[in-house]
Design an enzyme around this catalytic site. Sequence first.
Site, mmCIF file in Angstrom:
data_model
loop_
_atom_site.group_PDB
_atom_site.id
_atom_site.type_symbol
_atom_site.label_atom_id
_atom_site.label_comp_id
_atom_site.label_asym_id
_atom_site.label_seq_id
_atom_site.Cartn_x
_atom_site.Cartn_y
_atom_site.Cartn_z
ATOM 1 N N GLY A 82 -13.875 -3.103 0.279
ATOM 2 C CA GLY A 82 -15.239 -2.593 0.422
ATOM 3 C C GLY A 82 -15.550 -1.402 -0.468
ATOM 4 N N ARG B 296 0.824 -1.217 0.000
ATOM 5 C CA ARG B 296 0.000 0.000 0.000
ATOM 6 C C ARG B 296 0.855 1.263 0.000
ATOM 7 N NH1 ARG B 296 -5.207 -1.651 3.736
ATOM 8 N NH2 ARG B 296 -6.460 -2.249 1.944
#
Length: 423
Positions: free
Chosen positions: A401, A40
């Site tokens: 999500g 990330r």
Amino acid sequence: MKLKLLSQTNVKNKTVLLKVDYNVPLTEKNGKYVVADSTRIERSLPTIHYLLENNCKIIITSHLGRPKGQIVEKFKLNPVAKTLGDLLEMPVKKLDYFVGDEVADEVKAMNNGEIIILENSRFHPGEKKNDLHLAKKLADLADIMVNDSFSSAHRSHATVVGVTKYIPVVAGLAFAKEVEMLSELIENPARPFVTVVGGAKISDKVEAVRNLSKISDVVLIGGGVANNFIKADGLEVYHSYLEEDGGDDKKKISFVAVAEELLEDTKAEKMMLHGYIPLSKILYPVDVVAAEEMENPKSVQNIDLTKNGEDVKIDPDVMFLDIGPNTRRLYRDIILQAKTIFWNGPMGVFEDPAFEEGTKDIARAIAKSPAKTILGGGDTIRSIHHFGLEDRYDYVSAAGGASLEFLSGKVLPGIEPMIDETV
Ligand code: ADP
Ligand code: MG
């Protein structure tokens, strides 16, 4: 959807509040926390280099873990700052605070081309509440906000939404890429467009499946999610994993009923395999690999679901743990004819070698396909690493999500302030 983009904005010499997702796994080494997987952090590097080339002062904000609005030692961003500094090969100053006079003073003392990183945004209770007082204080530090954290774009938090009430916001390079990839799926996919959905909890995915079942030419269902569809078809799932219902007290949702509704809604729509076999638009397994206990290899068996109801005895103690060989063949045939593929969720309990074949076959078929291939989901990503296929897809979304909410057709709160109204 057109976004206001960093690549089209003049940021020369500006002070930038850069929102990133450094919610990375940490591990303890010699009594200190270190970053266990820097993926990330690496994803934010192109945006940071771009800002450095433009001689910006960069103030980085991120969350890490779930500290619930208080200071939690193990969620401090020090290890993250260390890894970022190593990757950039330059100093990154980590502050002990997220807002306040100390932060304001540090920012005032910055030179162009320098980077500071604020302490975990979720140490402040105002972050999740989208406290505008807090947002204003953050906005006062900078001329402009750059959002490079697509994975938190579905949250109405102060560092996602609040700050944008006070200073302009543009999409960073990784954010823009994610939106470009996902938009293509829902706006203009090359056809046939095949969606593959598996994994455990249908509640996370049902809205995305609903929207994608309208747009895709075919939806292939596997994993625990398939059990809802098998049950909706009137078949027994015995001891299988099944998320029956969700919602809250005010509004209960039966996910078996939702599966039935989706099947009903798409019943009239058929796709053609090899141009001659008409198939329903939403497909679920015709056979499964099942077992009484995962640890008991003797109990592993293939069950043909098309024979259900006929005079075949099915062991009533079984759980369905993977898609079966006929389903794998059918799904593979369809995948190989696609021009666009989106995949989220393993086809079975791939963590156990006895139930990995479905996920492996599907992962391989998608890797082999000349189609544009986009996939996402934490466990799906783990599965492609497990099979050594991680470099074989066009785009791997780490946003979880947020990408599913985007694919369900919603305008995410973090995206709304970045929409370019001039086009
Ligand atoms: P992702 O993180 O990719 O979105 P999910 O979190 O939805 O995926 O689901 C992943 C998990 O689903 C895996 O750990 C896998 O073991 C589990 N799973 C897959 N198929 C089944 C099944 N038939 N029964 C129970 N669990 C399953
Ligand atoms: Mg998961």
